[in-house]
Write an enzyme that holds these catalytic residues in place. Structure first.
Site, mmCIF file in Angstrom:
data_model
loop_
_atom_site.group_PDB
_atom_site.id
_atom_site.type_symbol
_atom_site.label_atom_id
_atom_site.label_comp_id
_atom_site.label_asym_id
_atom_site.label_seq_id
_atom_site.Cartn_x
_atom_site.Cartn_y
_atom_site.Cartn_z
ATOM 1 N N TYR A 78 0.809 -1.216 0.000
ATOM 2 C CA TYR A 78 0.000 0.000 0.000
ATOM 3 C C TYR A 78 0.845 1.269 0.000
ATOM 4 C CZ TYR A 78 -4.379 -2.368 -0.084
ATOM 5 O OH TYR A 78 -5.438 -3.117 -0.508
ATOM 6 N N HIS A 132 -14.833 2.368 -2.278
ATOM 7 C CA HIS A 132 -13.799 1.519 -1.678
ATOM 8 C C HIS A 132 -12.790 2.313 -0.850
ATOM 9 C CE1 HIS A 132 -14.709 -1.753 -4.930
ATOM 10 N NE2 HIS A 132 -15.670 -1.603 -4.050
ATOM 11 N N CYS A 140 -7.173 3.047 12.460
ATOM 12 C CA CYS A 140 -6.579 2.075 13.378
ATOM 13 C C CYS A 140 -7.165 0.696 13.097
ATOM 14 C CB CYS A 140 -6.847 2.502 14.821
ATOM 15 S SG CYS A 140 -6.008 1.398 15.993
ATOM 16 N N CYS A 145 -10.769 0.729 18.614
ATOM 17 C CA CYS A 145 -10.311 2.115 18.436
ATOM 18 C C CYS A 145 -10.936 2.706 17.171
ATOM 19 C CB CYS A 145 -8.782 2.133 18.325
ATOM 20 S SG CYS A 145 -8.113 3.787 18.101
ATOM 21 N N CYS A 201 -0.996 3.567 15.773
ATOM 22 C CA CYS A 201 -2.114 4.469 16.063
ATOM 23 C C CYS A 201 -1.685 5.500 17.111
ATOM 24 C CB CYS A 201 -3.313 3.686 16.569
ATOM 25 S SG CYS A 201 -4.685 4.773 16.999
ATOM 26 N N CYS A 204 -4.738 5.164 20.373
ATOM 27 C CA CYS A 204 -4.766 4.074 21.360
ATOM 28 C C CYS A 204 -3.365 3.554 21.657
ATOM 29 C CB CYS A 204 -5.666 2.928 20.878
ATOM 30 S SG CYS A 204 -4.986 1.961 19.515
HETATM 31 N N1 APR Z 1 -9.508 2.499 -20.684
HETATM 32 C C1 APR Z 1 -10.675 1.872 -20.399
HETATM 33 N N2 APR Z 1 -10.744 0.678 -19.791
HETATM 34 C C2 APR Z 1 -9.592 0.095 -19.449
HETATM 35 C C3 APR Z 1 -8.323 0.688 -19.728
HETATM 36 C C4 APR Z 1 -8.311 1.948 -20.366
HETATM 37 N N3 APR Z 1 -7.178 2.595 -20.665
HETATM 38 N N4 APR Z 1 -7.349 -0.159 -19.272
HETATM 39 C C5 APR Z 1 -7.982 -1.211 -18.725
HETATM 40 N N5 APR Z 1 -9.331 -1.063 -18.832
HETATM 41 C C6 APR Z 1 -10.399 -1.924 -18.301
HETATM 42 C C7 APR Z 1 -10.108 -3.413 -18.318
HETATM 43 O O1 APR Z 1 -10.487 -3.976 -19.562
HETATM 44 C C8 APR Z 1 -10.996 -3.901 -17.178
HETATM 45 O O2 APR Z 1 -12.297 -4.137 -17.625
HETATM 46 O O3 APR Z 1 -10.517 -1.595 -16.939
HETATM 47 C C9 APR Z 1 -11.042 -2.694 -16.229
HETATM 48 C C10 APR Z 1 -10.235 -2.871 -14.970
HETATM 49 O O4 APR Z 1 -10.814 -3.927 -14.236
HETATM 50 P P1 APR Z 1 -10.266 -4.370 -12.817
HETATM 51 O O5 APR Z 1 -8.796 -4.536 -12.879
HETATM 52 O O6 APR Z 1 -11.093 -5.523 -12.379
HETATM 53 O O7 APR Z 1 -10.543 -3.080 -11.903
HETATM 54 P P2 APR Z 1 -11.896 -2.636 -11.207
HETATM 55 O O8 APR Z 1 -13.080 -2.978 -12.022
HETATM 56 O O9 APR Z 1 -11.697 -1.233 -10.799
HETATM 57 O O10 APR Z 1 -11.876 -3.565 -9.912
HETATM 58 C C11 APR Z 1 -12.879 -3.397 -8.949
HETATM 59 O O11 APR Z 1 -11.742 -4.805 -7.407
HETATM 60 O O12 APR Z 1 -9.655 -5.433 -6.658
HETATM 61 C C12 APR Z 1 -10.799 -4.735 -6.366
HETATM 62 O O13 APR Z 1 -11.119 -3.007 -4.826
HETATM 63 C C13 APR Z 1 -10.517 -3.299 -6.082
HETATM 64 O O14 APR Z 1 -11.784 -1.355 -6.701
HETATM 65 C C14 APR Z 1 -11.244 -2.568 -7.178
HETATM 66 C C15 APR Z 1 -12.348 -3.550 -7.569
#
Ligand code: APR
Length: 318
Positions: A78, A132, A140, A145, A201, A204
């Protein structure tokens, strides 16, 4: 369903015309955003290419269990994402959506993105619901907490998590010496992090801090869900939902497409991959715009927002 006969990345004129005619008269509009919106800003998506961080599936690191098992690894992931997203810049699609929110009162954006790029494009805060959470919120991890901090842009979040740099080659200049290593690559050694050097944190003094994002198996933020419910119940109708750069596979976020459809919305999908359609499929009056969201979204919204020229970055102030 309107189909695109033009090469990916360009909008077929007939589809553009019918979409804009509908957009112009729409008063209740939703957008569901995903990682593909930020792909051309240089940030990887979760599924498909770029979904691996070192040997780890990015989705596997996004769980409370992973954090419980190895908080050092999860924080390295992260902290890296916070760092990369701070280096990235919002693209014209982020700005066009922010502008649409200013121009159309009844437009609400539901974003699955935690990268902070929509806030940095000055998307009006009350029109942007972060389903999200955000990489720049921290809270925390101790159950008892309630510590929560918004907009923490400190990079690295603690000194121990600084991205290692390549200073091994004595012949390099100072500038090259300070080159950051790409720790998303499994061939680059990850520094060992002492548990005691992870973010703690301040309230706490017991729990570790954790990223303020929603992990798999966790509830979406209550206040965000109730704001969206309120918007949904304001009227029986929704004119349009734009499904932008998301695989639309993660629920409950993906469920908003069907909810919007049930209220009469036409669906416009903007995605690089023709196969990434909503679970309900495509209907006759929907649009699928195939290509890069950063190019297509500003083109689609031009009839309301005009040409996107200025792109001020509100980094650190969002
Ligand atoms: N323009 C448009 N679409 C695109 C591009 C681009 N330049 N590049 C990639 N994509 C599309 C891919 O084809 C895919 O359908 O973006 C999508 C990305 O999909 P994911 O990787 O599954 O991302 P997302 O849909 O945001 O995931 C949802 O899953 O892992 C969790 O919490 C995380 O918020 C995330 C959630």
């Amino acid at each position: 369903m309107a189909t695109s006969a033009a090469r990916p990345g360009t909008v077929p004129p007939k589809d553009l015309e019918s979409f804009q005619a509908h957009l112009n008269k729409s008063t209740r509009i939703l957008a569901l955003l995903g990682a593909g919106l930020s792909a051309s800003s240089g940030l990887p998506t979760f599924r498909g290419a770029g979904g691996l961080w070192r040997t780890h599936d990015a989705v596997q690191l996004a769980t409370p269990e992973a954090f419980g098992r190895d908080p050092g690894l999860v924080w390295q992931f992260y902290n890296y994402r916070r760092h990369m997203a701070l280096q990235a810049k919002p693209n014209p699609a982020h700005y066009a959506l922010a502008d649409l929110a200013r121009k159309k009162d009844g437009f609400l954006t539901l974003s699955q993105n935690v990268d902070g790029l929509s806030p940095r494009a000055s998307h009006p805060e009350d029109k942007l619901k972060l389903l999200h959470g955000s990489l720049y919120d921290v809270k925390c991890s101790d159950f008892f907490c309630n510590y929560f901090e918004k907009n923490n842009y400190t990079d690295p979040i603690v000194p121990a998590l600084a991205i290692p740099t390549d200073d091994s080659d004595p012949t390099t200049t100072e500038a090259i010496k300070a080159r950051e290593l790409d720790i998303s690559d499994e061939n680059i050694a990850l520094p060992e992090i002492d548990y005691n050097h992870l973010p703690k944190c301040p309230t706490c003094k017991r729990g570790l801090l954790r990223p303020g994002v929603v992990w798999f198996g966790e509830m979406l933020p209550k206040d965000v869900l109730s704001d969206i419910d309120e918007w949904l119940t304001e009227s029986d109708k929704i004119d349009l939902i734009m499904v932008i750069g998301t695989s639309a596979k993660v629920y409950p976020a993906a469920g908003y497409v069907d909810l919007a459809r049930a209220k009469g919305a036409r669906v416009a999908v903007i995605n690089m991959d023709k196969k990434d359609q909503p679970a309900s499929g495509m209907y006759k009056r929907d649009w699928f715009f195939e290509g890069d969201a950063a190019t297509i979204v500003p083109e689609l919204l031009k009839s309301v927002v005009g040409e996107i020229t200025e792109m001020p970055d509100a980094a650190g102030t969002a």
